[in-house]
Design an enzyme around this catalytic site. Structure first.
Site, short mmCIF file in Angstrom:
data_model
loop_
_atom_site.label_atom_id
_atom_site.label_comp_id
_atom_site.label_asym_id
_atom_site.label_seq_id
_atom_site.Cartn_x
_atom_site.Cartn_y
_atom_site.Cartn_z
CG HIS A 1 -5.92 1.89 5.12
ND1 HIS A 1 -5.27 3.04 5.88
CD2 HIS A 1 -4.93 0.50 4.51
CE1 HIS A 1 -4.10 2.59 6.10
NE2 HIS A 1 -4.14 1.64 5.42
CG ASN B 1 -2.09 1.10 1.16
OD1 ASN B 1 -1.33 1.97 0.79
ND2 ASN B 1 -2.29 1.02 2.52
N GLY C 1 2.21 2.46 10.82
CA GLY C 1 2.79 2.99 10.75
C GLY C 1 3.46 3.65 12.26
CB SER D 1 4.90 -1.92 12.59
OG SER D 1 4.39 -0.56 12.41
CD GLU E 1 -2.67 5.63 6.66
OE1 GLU E 1 -3.16 5.76 5.19
OE2 GLU E 1 -1.79 5.08 7.37
CD GLU F 1 -4.17 -2.87 7.50
OE1 GLU F 1 -2.59 -2.47 6.77
OE2 GLU F 1 -4.81 -1.43 6.88
CE LYS G 1 0.06 3.43 4.54
NZ LYS G 1 -0.65 3.54 6.33
#
Ligand code: PGA
Length: 249
Positions: free
Chosen positions: A94, A10, A172, A212, A96, A166, A12
């Site tokens: 996702h 991904n 991250g 991560s 985010e 996730e 981003k």
């Protein structure tokens, strides 16, 4: 039952078209003919990458889509447009999107239906926040997100869906769920699916881990019974790194 393994990068909001092409050029050199890798890339790079990766094991996808086919939705992009540009899959929900852009599971469900209707394989992301894990609510959150995001899919529709677990606190941050913690969450997700769609459907669906993931922890995560692949953010931006992870399959 052997489930399909998915290694998904991904990207981003990273990489220009030139950088993306260079990445694929390097990655191809490392990829064996039998290996497959999925890249969720920025919209602007989809078309040129789709041409670039033709007849390779690299599959190009998007990171989000709008739920409508077309319309007065300034700044949005539809599944039809993504498909036309050359995308084969799309991330939906996702963390985010859920937490920075306030997307609800109901909206995630509509996006999932849109993806399916344009033959884009949806990768539906779910995961608990740090405070939810600490409050012992992980399973409750996963159940709710899965049930609301998947909605009333038919068994036939579910066959095209991939799930990604996730934990938000691991994305991250450098903090990874231990393989055992991840395995437990994956097992639970499979149970939720089993309750609604039956044992066979739950046994067949691929559930990926994300948060991560690095070269060093990828092997132990992939060795877990219920972990069928990885969704990789930061570590997917470097082709050498990514090919090292693929070599662990
Ligand atoms: P990360 O991101 O690997 O950088 O934690 C994962 C993701 O956002 O899918």
């Amino acid at each position: 039952m052997t489930r399909e393994t998915f290694i998904v990068g991904n990207w981003k909001m990273y990489k220009s078209i030139a950088e993306a092409k260079e990445f694929v050029h390097v990655l191809r050199k490392h990829l064996k003919s039998s290996q497959k890798i999925y890249l969720a890339v920025p919209y602007t790079t989809i078309h040129s990458l789709a041409i670039e990766v033709k007849d390779t094991g690299i599959v190009i996808g998007a990171q989000n889509l709008h739920q409508a086919k077309e319309g007065a939705f300034t700044g949005e992009i539809s599944g039809l447009m993504l498909k036309e540009a050359g995308a084969d899959f799309v991330l939906v929900g996702h963390s985010e999107r859920r937490h920075v852009f306030q997307e609800s599971s109901q909206l995630v469900h509509q996006k999932l239906l849109a993806a399916l209707s344009f033959s884009l394989r949806p990768i539906v992301c779910v995961g608990e926040k740090k405070e939810e894990r600490e409050a012992g609510q992980t399973e409750e959150i996963l159940k709710q997100q899965l049930e609301e995001s998947l909605g009333v899919l038919t068994l036939e529709q579910l066959k095209h869906v991939v799930i990604a677990y996730e934990p938000v606190w691991a994305i991250g941050t450098g903090l990874t769920a231990t393989p055992e913690m991840a395995e437990q969450a994956h097992q639970f997700c499979r149970e939720v699916i089993s309750h609604k769609w039956g044992y066979e459907a739950a046994d067949q669906i691929s559930i990926l881990y994300g948060g991560s993931v690095k070269v060093d922890n990828s092997e132990s995560l992939l060795s877990q019974t219920n972990i069928d692949g990885l969704l990789i953010g930061g570590a997917s931006l470097d082709p050498e790194n990514l090919s090292k992870i693929i070599s662990k399959i």
